[in-house]
Design a protein around this motif. Sequence first.
Motif, PDB file in Angstrom:
ATOM      1  N   ASP A   9       0.567  -1.119  -0.031  1.00  0.00           N
ATOM      2  CA  ASP A   9       0.052  -0.026  -0.130  1.00  0.00           C
ATOM      3  C   ASP A   9       0.949   1.254   0.145  1.00  0.00           C
ATOM      4  OD1 ASP A   9       0.874  -0.659   2.675  1.00  0.00           O
ATOM      5  OD2 ASP A   9      -0.721   0.260   3.800  1.00  0.00           O
ATOM      6  N   SER A  10       2.232   1.281  -0.324  1.00  0.00           N
ATOM      7  CA  SER A  10       2.793   2.361  -0.524  1.00  0.00           C
ATOM      8  C   SER A  10       2.251   3.327  -1.568  1.00  0.00           C
ATOM      9  CB  SER A  10       4.562   2.132  -0.657  1.00  0.00           C
ATOM     10  OG  SER A  10       5.044   1.598   0.391  1.00  0.00           O
ATOM     11  N   PHE A  11       2.534   4.712  -1.133  1.00  0.00           N
ATOM     12  CA  PHE A  11       1.778   5.680  -2.084  1.00  0.00           C
ATOM     13  C   PHE A  11       2.168   5.591  -3.592  1.00  0.00           C
ATOM     14  CE2 PHE A  11       4.493   9.240  -3.187  1.00  0.00           C
ATOM     15  CZ  PHE A  11       5.515   9.004  -2.205  1.00  0.00           C
ATOM     16  N   GLU A  43       6.536  -1.221   6.236  1.00  0.00           N
ATOM     17  CA  GLU A  43       5.163  -0.515   6.718  1.00  0.00           C
ATOM     18  C   GLU A  43       5.028   0.802   5.922  1.00  0.00           C
ATOM     19  OE1 GLU A  43       2.678   0.377  10.717  1.00  0.00           O
ATOM     20  OE2 GLU A  43       4.800   0.805  10.926  1.00  0.00           O
ATOM     21  N   SER A  44       3.950   1.135   5.299  1.00  0.00           N
ATOM     22  CA  SER A  44       3.846   2.623   4.699  1.00  0.00           C
ATOM     23  C   SER A  44       3.371   3.354   5.567  1.00  0.00           C
ATOM     24  CB  SER A  44       2.476   2.293   3.531  1.00  0.00           C
ATOM     25  OG  SER A  44       2.039   3.547   3.275  1.00  0.00           O
ATOM     26  N   THR A  45       4.079   4.665   5.310  1.00  0.00           N
ATOM     27  CA  THR A  45       3.785   5.896   6.189  1.00  0.00           C
ATOM     28  C   THR A  45       2.981   6.880   5.729  1.00  0.00           C
ATOM     29  OG1 THR A  45       5.947   6.634   5.985  1.00  0.00           O
ATOM     30  CG2 THR A  45       5.551   5.307   7.875  1.00  0.00           C
ATOM     31  N   LEU A 165      19.672  14.034   9.810  1.00  0.00           N
ATOM     32  CA  LEU A 165      18.414  14.595  10.168  1.00  0.00           C
ATOM     33  C   LEU A 165      17.694  14.953   8.835  1.00  0.00           C
ATOM     34  CD1 LEU A 165      20.228  17.419  12.460  1.00  0.00           C
ATOM     35  CD2 LEU A 165      18.968  15.246  13.086  1.00  0.00           C
ATOM     36  N   ASP A 166      16.318  14.891   8.969  1.00  0.00           N
ATOM     37  CA  ASP A 166      15.357  14.897   7.868  1.00  0.00           C
ATOM     38  C   ASP A 166      14.032  15.464   8.320  1.00  0.00           C
ATOM     39  OD1 ASP A 166      13.446  14.484   6.141  1.00  0.00           O
ATOM     40  OD2 ASP A 166      14.244  12.194   5.753  1.00  0.00           O
ATOM     41  N   PRO A 167      13.634  16.689   7.524  1.00  0.00           N
ATOM     42  CA  PRO A 167      12.736  17.454   7.986  1.00  0.00           C
ATOM     43  C   PRO A 167      11.228  16.848   7.587  1.00  0.00           C
ATOM     44  CG  PRO A 167      13.519  18.159   5.888  1.00  0.00           C
ATOM     45  CD  PRO A 167      14.555  17.296   6.440  1.00  0.00           C
ATOM     46  N   ARG A 201       8.597  11.828  -5.585  1.00  0.00           N
ATOM     47  CA  ARG A 201       7.168  11.468  -6.116  1.00  0.00           C
ATOM     48  C   ARG A 201       6.146  11.935  -5.041  1.00  0.00           C
ATOM     49  NH1 ARG A 201       7.782   5.235  -8.291  1.00  0.00           N
ATOM     50  NH2 ARG A 201       9.622   5.521  -9.803  1.00  0.00           N
ATOM     51  N   LYS A 202       6.531  12.906  -4.170  1.00  0.00           N
ATOM     52  CA  LYS A 202       5.330  13.142  -3.156  1.00  0.00           C
ATOM     53  C   LYS A 202       4.379  13.887  -3.727  1.00  0.00           C
ATOM     54  CE  LYS A 202       7.654  11.534   1.182  1.00  0.00           C
ATOM     55  NZ  LYS A 202       8.582  11.915   2.269  1.00  0.00           N
ATOM     56  N   SER A 203       3.178  14.096  -3.090  1.00  0.00           N
ATOM     57  CA  SER A 203       1.884  14.616  -3.503  1.00  0.00           C
ATOM     58  C   SER A 203       2.141  16.141  -3.756  1.00  0.00           C
ATOM     59  CB  SER A 203       0.655  14.377  -2.928  1.00  0.00           C
ATOM     60  OG  SER A 203       0.988  14.921  -1.482  1.00  0.00           O
TER      61      SER A 203
HETATM   62  N1  HH2 Z   1       9.133   9.232   3.538  1.00  0.00           N
HETATM   63  C1  HH2 Z   1       8.492   8.094   3.318  1.00  0.00           C
HETATM   64  C2  HH2 Z   1       8.876   6.952   4.330  1.00  0.00           C
HETATM   65  N2  HH2 Z   1      10.111   6.852   5.016  1.00  0.00           N
HETATM   66  N3  HH2 Z   1      11.900   8.336   5.724  1.00  0.00           N
HETATM   67  C3  HH2 Z   1      12.773   9.511   5.737  1.00  0.00           C
HETATM   68  N4  HH2 Z   1      13.822   9.379   6.297  1.00  0.00           N
HETATM   69  N5  HH2 Z   1      12.389  10.480   5.079  1.00  0.00           N
HETATM   70  C4  HH2 Z   1      11.200  10.613   4.304  1.00  0.00           C
HETATM   71  O1  HH2 Z   1      10.718  11.597   3.681  1.00  0.00           O
HETATM   72  C5  HH2 Z   1      10.371   9.288   4.397  1.00  0.00           C
HETATM   73  C6  HH2 Z   1      10.737   8.262   4.756  1.00  0.00           C
HETATM   74  C7  HH2 Z   1       7.193   8.056   2.683  1.00  0.00           C
HETATM   75  O2  HH2 Z   1       7.507   7.625   1.340  1.00  0.00           O
HETATM   76  P1  HH2 Z   1       7.346   6.196   0.608  1.00  0.00           P
HETATM   77  O3  HH2 Z   1       8.332   5.161   1.686  1.00  0.00           O
HETATM   78  O4  HH2 Z   1       7.910   6.307  -0.705  1.00  0.00           O
HETATM   79  O5  HH2 Z   1       5.993   5.754   0.816  1.00  0.00           O
HETATM   80  P2  HH2 Z   1       5.332   4.680   2.041  1.00  0.00           P
HETATM   81  O6  HH2 Z   1       5.564   5.513   3.239  1.00  0.00           O
HETATM   82  O7  HH2 Z   1       3.900   5.035   1.509  1.00  0.00           O
HETATM   83  O8  HH2 Z   1       5.786   3.325   1.848  1.00  0.00           O
END
Ligand code: HH2
Length: 271
Positions: A9-11, A43-45, A165-167, A201-203
């Motif tokens: 289910d990842s975006f 795990e999708s976030t 570090l990640d915003p 690829r984010k929205s």
């Molecule tokens: N974004 C996602 C997941 N993990 N980790 C870090 N450090 N930074 C991010 O911006 C980040 C992350 C979301 O993107 P993606 O893995 O492509 O999708 P999903 O969460 O739907 O699997």
Amino acid sequence: MGIVNVTPDSFSDGGTFEAADAAIAHARGLIAEGAQIVDVGGESTRPGAEPVEVDAELRRVVPVIEAIDGARISIDTMKLEVARAAVAAGATLVNDVSALRHDPGMAAFVAEHDLDCCLMHMLGEPRTMQSDPRYGDVVSEVKAFLEERLAFAVREGVREERILLDPGFGFGKTLEHNLELLRRIGELTALGRPVVVGVSRKSFIGRITGRDVAGRGVGTAAANVLAYERGARVFRVHDVAVTRDALAMANATLPHPCSHPTTTPTTTRRT
Ligand code: HH2
């Protein structure tokens, strides 16, 4: 940092690499394209995503991590049990989108095993984070959060030189918040640690370019080049080859180009 989502289910690529053999082949392809880190997640976030049980997450990520070689392996998880199994399978970087807040034992685990660790900003939690996020000044608030998390990790025994570090682009941010963070990402480099950018690829890129997920590669590359010029150093992407070329061009135009622009400070290490 190439993304391997072993999820239904990842975006952007949900379901494509859910089977272990497809995920392994994908990871090897990303390494062949030049990924120095492979970020494996089970795990999708994405906004609105439902949490996944530990067992399911383990079944997804462990066989993939065991089969990968030739790059640093990052485990994208908030759960200590998953991080523990991933590290036993060969991961050396914990990418915790909760910045060590979700699982009380995670910081001590990272410290004890001297792991690399990415601390990311998120407002709220994935299920609800996109419902009306608000900030006074998004960049100052994200910076203060990352500074506090960095200090916390160091207090818990994580070596500072292990920390990225990640915003957290898209994690509790409106279009304008994401753009402001990109504009001023250089302010985060003042914290003294490499800044990770995860815009792939984010929205919000879709909102600017009018493209669906599959068509956001050029917008992603442009955003990464700008972030690179403003001081970011690690780029979490689905399209590694395109990113490498874009960053190589950006690097060549800098006043003092790096000879190895995509080399990060720590080394490949299997435990
Ligand atoms: N974004 C996602 C997941 N993990 N980790 C870090 N450090 N930074 C991010 O911006 C980040 C992350 C979301 O993107 P993606 O893995 O492509 O999708 P999903 O969460 O739907 O699997």
